[in-house]
Design a protein around this motif. Structure first.
Motif, PDB file in Angstrom:
ATOM      1  N   PRO A  52       0.804  -1.229   0.000  1.00  0.00           N
ATOM      2  CA  PRO A  52       0.000   0.000   0.000  1.00  0.00           C
ATOM      3  C   PRO A  52       0.836   1.278   0.000  1.00  0.00           C
ATOM      4  O   PRO A  52       0.385   2.313  -0.507  1.00  0.00           O
ATOM      5  CB  PRO A  52      -0.812  -0.120   1.305  1.00  0.00           C
ATOM      6  CG  PRO A  52      -0.816  -1.582   1.613  1.00  0.00           C
ATOM      7  CD  PRO A  52       0.512  -2.082   1.164  1.00  0.00           C
ATOM      8  N   THR A  53       2.045   1.242   0.563  1.00  0.00           N
ATOM      9  CA  THR A  53       2.855   2.456   0.678  1.00  0.00           C
ATOM     10  C   THR A  53       3.826   2.647  -0.480  1.00  0.00           C
ATOM     11  O   THR A  53       4.169   3.782  -0.826  1.00  0.00           O
ATOM     12  CB  THR A  53       3.647   2.444   1.999  1.00  0.00           C
ATOM     13  OG1 THR A  53       4.479   1.261   2.045  1.00  0.00           O
ATOM     14  CG2 THR A  53       2.703   2.447   3.190  1.00  0.00           C
ATOM     15  N   GLY A  56      27.748   5.486   6.121  1.00  0.00           N
ATOM     16  CA  GLY A  56      28.125   4.141   5.701  1.00  0.00           C
ATOM     17  C   GLY A  56      27.146   3.058   6.101  1.00  0.00           C
ATOM     18  O   GLY A  56      27.434   1.869   5.904  1.00  0.00           O
ATOM     19  N   GLY A  57      25.989   3.436   6.645  1.00  0.00           N
ATOM     20  CA  GLY A  57      24.985   2.451   7.042  1.00  0.00           C
ATOM     21  C   GLY A  57      24.040   2.129   5.890  1.00  0.00           C
ATOM     22  O   GLY A  57      24.390   2.257   4.722  1.00  0.00           O
ATOM     23  N   TRP A  58      22.829   1.723   6.242  1.00  0.00           N
ATOM     24  CA  TRP A  58      21.842   1.362   5.234  1.00  0.00           C
ATOM     25  C   TRP A  58      20.805   2.467   5.103  1.00  0.00           C
ATOM     26  O   TRP A  58      20.569   3.248   6.046  1.00  0.00           O
ATOM     27  CB  TRP A  58      21.112   0.063   5.622  1.00  0.00           C
ATOM     28  CG  TRP A  58      21.988  -1.138   5.796  1.00  0.00           C
ATOM     29  CD1 TRP A  58      23.314  -1.252   5.473  1.00  0.00           C
ATOM     30  CD2 TRP A  58      21.589  -2.394   6.353  1.00  0.00           C
ATOM     31  NE1 TRP A  58      23.773  -2.509   5.789  1.00  0.00           N
ATOM     32  CE2 TRP A  58      22.728  -3.245   6.328  1.00  0.00           C
ATOM     33  CE3 TRP A  58      20.399  -2.896   6.857  1.00  0.00           C
ATOM     34  CZ2 TRP A  58      22.704  -4.547   6.799  1.00  0.00           C
ATOM     35  CZ3 TRP A  58      20.352  -4.203   7.328  1.00  0.00           C
ATOM     36  CH2 TRP A  58      21.501  -5.020   7.287  1.00  0.00           C
ATOM     37  N   SER A  59      20.171   2.528   3.945  1.00  0.00           N
ATOM     38  CA  SER A  59      19.024   3.409   3.783  1.00  0.00           C
ATOM     39  C   SER A  59      17.814   2.783   4.490  1.00  0.00           C
ATOM     40  O   SER A  59      17.761   1.571   4.698  1.00  0.00           O
ATOM     41  CB  SER A  59      18.713   3.604   2.302  1.00  0.00           C
ATOM     42  OG  SER A  59      18.339   2.362   1.698  1.00  0.00           O
ATOM     43  N   GLN A 116      10.900   5.055   9.673  1.00  0.00           N
ATOM     44  CA  GLN A 116      10.847   6.383  10.294  1.00  0.00           C
ATOM     45  C   GLN A 116      10.042   7.376   9.464  1.00  0.00           C
ATOM     46  O   GLN A 116      10.056   8.572   9.744  1.00  0.00           O
ATOM     47  CB  GLN A 116      12.278   6.921  10.470  1.00  0.00           C
ATOM     48  CG  GLN A 116      13.180   6.010  11.278  1.00  0.00           C
ATOM     49  CD  GLN A 116      14.608   6.505  11.321  1.00  0.00           C
ATOM     50  OE1 GLN A 116      14.959   7.340  12.173  1.00  0.00           O
ATOM     51  NE2 GLN A 116      15.445   6.029  10.398  1.00  0.00           N
ATOM     52  N   THR A 117       9.341   6.878   8.460  1.00  0.00           N
ATOM     53  CA  THR A 117       8.615   7.769   7.561  1.00  0.00           C
ATOM     54  C   THR A 117       7.330   8.310   8.180  1.00  0.00           C
ATOM     55  O   THR A 117       7.009   9.497   8.057  1.00  0.00           O
ATOM     56  CB  THR A 117       8.277   7.041   6.247  1.00  0.00           C
ATOM     57  OG1 THR A 117       9.488   6.580   5.636  1.00  0.00           O
ATOM     58  CG2 THR A 117       7.539   7.965   5.289  1.00  0.00           C
ATOM     59  N   ALA A 172      11.034   5.497  14.986  1.00  0.00           N
ATOM     60  CA  ALA A 172      11.513   4.136  14.732  1.00  0.00           C
ATOM     61  C   ALA A 172      11.081   3.165  15.827  1.00  0.00           C
ATOM     62  O   ALA A 172      10.810   1.990  15.551  1.00  0.00           O
ATOM     63  CB  ALA A 172      13.035   4.135  14.596  1.00  0.00           C
ATOM     64  N   TRP A 173      10.980   3.645  17.078  1.00  0.00           N
ATOM     65  CA  TRP A 173      10.649   2.725  18.170  1.00  0.00           C
ATOM     66  C   TRP A 173       9.209   2.201  18.037  1.00  0.00           C
ATOM     67  O   TRP A 173       8.915   1.071  18.445  1.00  0.00           O
ATOM     68  CB  TRP A 173      10.846   3.387  19.526  1.00  0.00           C
ATOM     69  CG  TRP A 173       9.943   4.553  19.828  1.00  0.00           C
ATOM     70  CD1 TRP A 173      10.173   5.861  19.560  1.00  0.00           C
ATOM     71  CD2 TRP A 173       8.646   4.487  20.442  1.00  0.00           C
ATOM     72  NE1 TRP A 173       9.122   6.642  19.961  1.00  0.00           N
ATOM     73  CE2 TRP A 173       8.169   5.822  20.524  1.00  0.00           C
ATOM     74  CE3 TRP A 173       7.859   3.470  20.941  1.00  0.00           C
ATOM     75  CZ2 TRP A 173       6.932   6.137  21.075  1.00  0.00           C
ATOM     76  CZ3 TRP A 173       6.623   3.781  21.494  1.00  0.00           C
ATOM     77  CH2 TRP A 173       6.173   5.095  21.562  1.00  0.00           C
TER      78      TRP A 173
END
Length: 294
Positions: free
Chosen positions: A111-112, A177-180, A186-187, A191-192
């Motif tokens: 859906p998103t 250097g992390g991930w997208s 978090q959109t 995030a929690w």
């Protein structure tokens, strides 16, 4: 006893083994094919495919299916399908993880992010192979019930990935250097909240999978016990065990012997006949049949 019972559960065991072999092979081959397809078609400038829980959970499920294949082959050869508990729990983990993948893709991601999220290899890894894995886990009869405390086992790989994702996306971030945040945790909210939501989905799916699997295992044993009438005498049960032994001795290798203790315990519980007597009658039948083959 009716003539149809003279196969002494052998037809049932052979059917279980064949179903396990075919379905396990299908899941293993289809899943690996879909994973390699995704790895091959993912552009270098996009997120590494091995960062996705979809790919990792499918690899876990494919491994569980591969573990089952040798036991299915042995089941066909020995006329007795026995799957170790650790393999069942491993498959439980894989089936739960891909079920979460399928649920999340259909209810949250589709859906998103639209139909593009389900195109190409994503359709196979989000829908087809997870569905095959769940069917494999729920429909192959093992007779092994999953304990309540074992519901935590499929959550181990699930929580491990969640922890890694949190560190790489939230703590480190793509700029360092992390991930997208390809799962968009978090959109719409912090995030929690996404973490708690996914933990709730994981535990719910694991609980549902356990309930369905245990119900199927119970029905499997009920079907086996239903092959014997309720008024059998102890001598008739010993004849049943002896006949089973003769069949196994006549068709299987003389170098090794598989004793169906689970079935004998079921007989003992239903008819109050000592397991050791049933075992001795069974072994006697095996030895007699082997002696006639020499």
């Amino acid at each position: 006893m009716p003539k149809t019972q003279k196969k002494y559960l052998i037809a049932l065991e052979e059917t279980r083994s064949i179903i396990a072999l075919i379905s396990g092979t299908i899941v293993f081959v289809f899943t690996l094919g879909a994973v390699f397809y995704m790895l091959d078609t993912t552009p270098d400038d996009e997120e590494n495919a091995l960062h996705y829980f979809t790919v990792l959970s499918n690899l876990l499920a494919a491994t569980g299916a591969a573990f089952m294949i040798p036991y299915a082959v042995e089941g066909i050869r020995k006329k007795r399908f026995v799957l170790p508990r650790w393999v069942v729990l491993f498959q439980y983990s894989g089936a739960t993880c891909v079920a979460v993948t399928m649920f999340s893709s259909l209810v949250l991601i589709l859906p998103t992010q639209g139909m593009k999220s389900m195109a190409g290899p994503n359709f196979w890894l989000h829908v087809v192979t997870p569905a095959c894995t769940v069917i494999l886990f729920l429909c192959v009869e093992t007779g092994i019930a999953i304990k309540l405390k074992e519901i935590i086992i499929p959550m181990i790989p699930y929580c491990a990935y969640s922890a890694v994702y949190t560190v790489m996306v939230v703590v480190i971030g793509k700029d360092r250097g992390g991930w997208s945040d390809f799962y968009m945790t978090q959109t719409f909210w912090p995030a929690w909240i996404s973490f708690l939501l996914m933990m709730g989905i994981g535990f719910t799916v694991a609980a549902i999978m356990r309930i369905i699997h245990n119900k199927h295992a119970k029905l499997s044993w009920k079907r086996i016990s239903g092959m014997w009438s309720s008024d059998l005498e102890p001598s008739e049960l010993l004849v049943e065990a002896f006949g089973l032994g003769r069949y196994i001795g006549a068709h299987c290798s003389r170098e090794e012997l598989t004793v169906p203790l689970d079935i004998f315990y079921l007989m003992s519980e239903k008819y109050d006949v000592p397991v050791d007597k049933l075992t001795r009658a069974y072994v006697k039948g095996v030895l007699d049949a082997i002696g006639e083959r020499k």
